[in-house]
Design a protein around this motif. Structure first.
Motif, PDB file in Angstrom:
ATOM      1  N   ARG A  20     146.246  23.378  21.817  1.00  0.00           N
ATOM      2  CA  ARG A  20     146.128  23.278  23.280  1.00  0.00           C
ATOM      3  C   ARG A  20     145.878  24.646  23.894  1.00  0.00           C
ATOM      4  NH1 ARG A  20     151.037  19.404  23.408  1.00  0.00           N
ATOM      5  NH2 ARG A  20     150.006  17.397  23.259  1.00  0.00           N
ATOM      6  N   ARG A  23     142.276  25.553  23.378  1.00  0.00           N
ATOM      7  CA  ARG A  23     141.377  24.808  24.267  1.00  0.00           C
ATOM      8  C   ARG A  23     141.483  25.289  25.712  1.00  0.00           C
ATOM      9  NH1 ARG A  23     142.454  20.739  20.390  1.00  0.00           N
ATOM     10  NH2 ARG A  23     144.275  19.938  21.465  1.00  0.00           N
ATOM     11  N   ARG A  79     136.247  14.335  19.904  1.00  0.00           N
ATOM     12  CA  ARG A  79     136.100  14.593  21.339  1.00  0.00           C
ATOM     13  C   ARG A  79     137.219  13.887  22.093  1.00  0.00           C
ATOM     14  NH1 ARG A  79     130.791  16.345  22.533  1.00  0.00           N
ATOM     15  NH2 ARG A  79     129.380  16.092  20.786  1.00  0.00           N
ATOM     16  N   ASP A  80     137.526  14.413  23.260  1.00  0.00           N
ATOM     17  CA  ASP A  80     138.482  13.748  24.137  1.00  0.00           C
ATOM     18  C   ASP A  80     137.849  12.435  24.594  1.00  0.00           C
ATOM     19  OD1 ASP A  80     139.337  13.347  27.260  1.00  0.00           O
ATOM     20  OD2 ASP A  80     140.998  14.091  26.038  1.00  0.00           O
ATOM     21  N   LYS A  83     137.371  12.670  28.864  1.00  0.00           N
ATOM     22  CA  LYS A  83     136.587  13.766  29.444  1.00  0.00           C
ATOM     23  C   LYS A  83     135.434  14.223  28.559  1.00  0.00           C
ATOM     24  CE  LYS A  83     140.429  15.346  32.216  1.00  0.00           C
ATOM     25  NZ  LYS A  83     141.359  16.422  32.502  1.00  0.00           N
ATOM     26  N   VAL A  87     137.671  18.473  20.889  1.00  0.00           N
ATOM     27  CA  VAL A  87     139.078  18.638  20.549  1.00  0.00           C
ATOM     28  C   VAL A  87     139.200  19.415  19.239  1.00  0.00           C
ATOM     29  CG1 VAL A  87     141.190  17.406  19.928  1.00  0.00           C
ATOM     30  CG2 VAL A  87     139.750  16.543  21.768  1.00  0.00           C
TER      31      VAL A  87
END
Length: 195
Positions: A20, A23, A79-80, A83, A87
């Motif tokens: 996190r 990102r 991918r998320d 959104k 990831v």
């Protein structure tokens, strides 16, 4: 085949919290593996990687901490779901001249024979074996004049030189389905009267 150069940083922090944090800095956690080497945990710039991944089977030249270059192709992209941001990405280490198995998008050109028939893509991507630095970006298939019942087999698709099929040649890639005839209103009315 396009080659994209990206600067990579090695990372030593793992887990959800570390990912996190990466990102939040607009970077993506990446694992580079292959050729029997220990997996390398890297961080790549998020926006540049996202742009690179728009090209199927893109060849990525990684400059790892300014120490050395490695070539890689995307193996798995997470991918998320909402959104769409990246990831996590798995990259497969490749060498120049090495053959790799990849899936190449199938594109069609031309028009089907008249009659409102439908074209079904049984395979959206064709499994092929190609040199890592010469992976075709797509294969194009002509569907000009195909009629209902026609099928395009994997062996019928013209591949670029140096590329071979990684699937059985008899595999159906595209097929033309007959349009379903609509019931006329008279027939529907007769059936309703009989009921």
């Amino acid at each position: 085949m396009s080659e994209v150069k990206l600067a990579a940083e090695t990372r030593s922090d793992f887990g959800k919290g570390a990912a996190r944090s990466i990102r939040r800095e607009n970077k993506v956690p990446v694992v580079l593996y292959g050729h029997g080497t220990e997996p390398q945990h890297l961080t790549l710039p998020g926006h540049e990687l996202l742009l690179a991944l728009r090209t199927p089977n893109v060849l990525i030249s990684l400059d790892i901490d300014g120490k050395g270059n490695e070539l890689a192709i995307p193996k798995a992209v997470q991918r998320d779901a909402i959104k769409g941001f990246l990831v996590h990405v798995d990259l497969l280490l490749v060498k120049r001249g090495e053959k790799v198995n990849v899936e190449v998008p199938v594109h069609t050109e031309g028009e089907l024979a008249a009659g409102g028939n439908l074209l079904e893509h049984v395979l959206n991507a064709l499994p092929v074996e190609a040199e890592a630095t010469h992976i075709p970006s797509e294969v194009t298939v002509s569907i000009e004049g195909l009629e209902a019942g026609a099928a395009v087999l994997a062996k019928d698709i013209k591949l670029p030189s140096g590329t071979t099929l990684a699937v059985d040649g008899e595999t159906v890639v595209l097929q033309v389905l007959a349009a379903q005839a609509e019931e006329s209103t008279e027939d529907a009315g007769d059936e309703a009267a009989e009921a």
